[in-house]
Motif scaffolding. Structure first.
Motif, PDB file in Angstrom:
ATOM      1  N   MET A   1      22.365  12.073  28.134  1.00  0.00           N
ATOM      2  CA  MET A   1      21.102  12.703  27.802  1.00  0.00           C
ATOM      3  C   MET A   1      19.996  12.061  28.633  1.00  0.00           C
ATOM      4  N   THR A   2      19.185  12.902  29.230  1.00  0.00           N
ATOM      5  CA  THR A   2      18.103  12.363  30.050  1.00  0.00           C
ATOM      6  C   THR A   2      16.847  12.181  29.218  1.00  0.00           C
ATOM      7  N   GLU A   3      16.128  11.173  29.579  1.00  0.00           N
ATOM      8  CA  GLU A   3      14.903  10.823  28.875  1.00  0.00           C
ATOM      9  C   GLU A   3      13.749  11.660  29.436  1.00  0.00           C
ATOM     10  N   LYS A   4      12.931  12.219  28.551  1.00  0.00           N
ATOM     11  CA  LYS A   4      11.791  13.005  28.999  1.00  0.00           C
ATOM     12  C   LYS A   4      10.666  12.062  29.414  1.00  0.00           C
ATOM     13  N   LEU A   5      10.139  12.290  30.600  1.00  0.00           N
ATOM     14  CA  LEU A   5       9.037  11.491  31.120  1.00  0.00           C
ATOM     15  C   LEU A   5       7.762  12.312  31.097  1.00  0.00           C
ATOM     16  N   LEU A   6       6.669  11.681  30.715  1.00  0.00           N
ATOM     17  CA  LEU A   6       5.381  12.358  30.617  1.00  0.00           C
ATOM     18  C   LEU A   6       4.412  11.788  31.641  1.00  0.00           C
ATOM     19  N   SER A   7       3.519  12.650  32.105  1.00  0.00           N
ATOM     20  CA  SER A   7       2.467  12.215  33.025  1.00  0.00           C
ATOM     21  C   SER A   7       1.301  11.641  32.230  1.00  0.00           C
ATOM     22  N   VAL A   8       0.376  11.025  32.924  1.00  0.00           N
ATOM     23  CA  VAL A   8      -0.821  10.482  32.279  1.00  0.00           C
ATOM     24  C   VAL A   8      -1.593  11.597  31.576  1.00  0.00           C
ATOM     25  N   THR A   9      -1.711  12.751  32.209  1.00  0.00           N
ATOM     26  CA  THR A   9      -2.429  13.881  31.616  1.00  0.00           C
ATOM     27  C   THR A   9      -1.744  14.363  30.340  1.00  0.00           C
ATOM     28  N   GLU A  10      -0.425  14.460  30.359  1.00  0.00           N
ATOM     29  CA  GLU A  10       0.312  14.891  29.175  1.00  0.00           C
ATOM     30  C   GLU A  10       0.152  13.905  28.025  1.00  0.00           C
ATOM     31  N   VAL A  11       0.176  12.611  28.332  1.00  0.00           N
ATOM     32  CA  VAL A  11      -0.005  11.594  27.301  1.00  0.00           C
ATOM     33  C   VAL A  11      -1.421  11.668  26.737  1.00  0.00           C
ATOM     34  N   ALA A  12      -2.397  11.820  27.607  1.00  0.00           N
ATOM     35  CA  ALA A  12      -3.794  11.911  27.165  1.00  0.00           C
ATOM     36  C   ALA A  12      -3.986  13.104  26.232  1.00  0.00           C
ATOM     37  N   ASP A  13      -3.433  14.248  26.590  1.00  0.00           N
ATOM     38  CA  ASP A  13      -3.542  15.436  25.734  1.00  0.00           C
ATOM     39  C   ASP A  13      -2.860  15.208  24.393  1.00  0.00           C
ATOM     40  N   ARG A  14      -1.695  14.630  24.426  1.00  0.00           N
ATOM     41  CA  ARG A  14      -0.928  14.406  23.197  1.00  0.00           C
ATOM     42  C   ARG A  14      -1.620  13.425  22.253  1.00  0.00           C
ATOM     43  N   LEU A  15      -2.223  12.369  22.815  1.00  0.00           N
ATOM     44  CA  LEU A  15      -2.886  11.352  22.003  1.00  0.00           C
ATOM     45  C   LEU A  15      -4.358  11.667  21.739  1.00  0.00           C
ATOM     46  N   GLN A  16      -4.837  12.724  22.357  1.00  0.00           N
ATOM     47  CA  GLN A  16      -6.236  13.141  22.236  1.00  0.00           C
ATOM     48  C   GLN A  16      -7.196  12.034  22.666  1.00  0.00           C
ATOM     49  N   ILE A  17      -6.878  11.457  23.819  1.00  0.00           N
ATOM     50  CA  ILE A  17      -7.748  10.470  24.451  1.00  0.00           C
ATOM     51  C   ILE A  17      -7.902  10.872  25.915  1.00  0.00           C
ATOM     52  N   SER A  18      -8.791  10.235  26.621  1.00  0.00           N
ATOM     53  CA  SER A  18      -9.032  10.597  28.016  1.00  0.00           C
ATOM     54  C   SER A  18      -7.934  10.044  28.930  1.00  0.00           C
ATOM     55  N   ARG A  19      -7.796  10.673  30.095  1.00  0.00           N
ATOM     56  CA  ARG A  19      -6.864  10.188  31.109  1.00  0.00           C
ATOM     57  C   ARG A  19      -7.225   8.756  31.504  1.00  0.00           C
ATOM     58  N   ARG A  20      -8.518   8.521  31.594  1.00  0.00           N
ATOM     59  CA  ARG A  20      -9.015   7.203  31.992  1.00  0.00           C
ATOM     60  C   ARG A  20      -8.586   6.129  30.981  1.00  0.00           C
ATOM     61  N   ARG A  21      -8.608   6.475  29.691  1.00  0.00           N
ATOM     62  CA  ARG A  21      -8.186   5.534  28.650  1.00  0.00           C
ATOM     63  C   ARG A  21      -6.691   5.242  28.763  1.00  0.00           C
ATOM     64  N   VAL A  22      -5.896   6.273  29.040  1.00  0.00           N
ATOM     65  CA  VAL A  22      -4.454   6.070  29.227  1.00  0.00           C
ATOM     66  C   VAL A  22      -4.219   5.131  30.404  1.00  0.00           C
ATOM     67  N   LEU A  23      -4.926   5.356  31.502  1.00  0.00           N
ATOM     68  CA  LEU A  23      -4.782   4.483  32.669  1.00  0.00           C
ATOM     69  C   LEU A  23      -5.199   3.050  32.348  1.00  0.00           C
ATOM     70  N   ALA A  24      -6.251   2.889  31.557  1.00  0.00           N
ATOM     71  CA  ALA A  24      -6.695   1.550  31.157  1.00  0.00           C
ATOM     72  C   ALA A  24      -5.618   0.858  30.332  1.00  0.00           C
ATOM     73  N   ILE A  25      -4.982   1.595  29.426  1.00  0.00           N
ATOM     74  CA  ILE A  25      -3.903   1.031  28.603  1.00  0.00           C
ATOM     75  C   ILE A  25      -2.726   0.623  29.498  1.00  0.00           C
TER      76      ILE A  25
END
Length: 66
Positions: A1-25
């Protein structure tokens, strides 16, 4: 089974935070997205890591209300 990988934009949308915040994390060195890595200039974050982060965030919010 392959692991699903998410982009910074997808993570930001999912967590309802900015792309910039994801990059900072990702760049803070605390390992909150442990397992994330760069492919060229782009970060990829395993979906299970994001799920773990979401659960941890929910727990912290509940504890903060008590």
């Amino acid at each position: 089974m392959t692991e699903k990988l998410l982009s910074v934009t997808e993570v930001a949308d999912r967590l309802q935070i900015s792309r910039r915040r994801v990059l900072a994390i990702l760049n803070d060195g605390l390992g909150r997205f442990d397992g994330a890595y760069k492919v060229g200039n782009f970060w990829v974050i395993p979906e299970d890591v994001v799920i773990k982060f979401e659960k941890q965030r929910e727990t912290e919010e509940v504890e903060g209300r008590e």
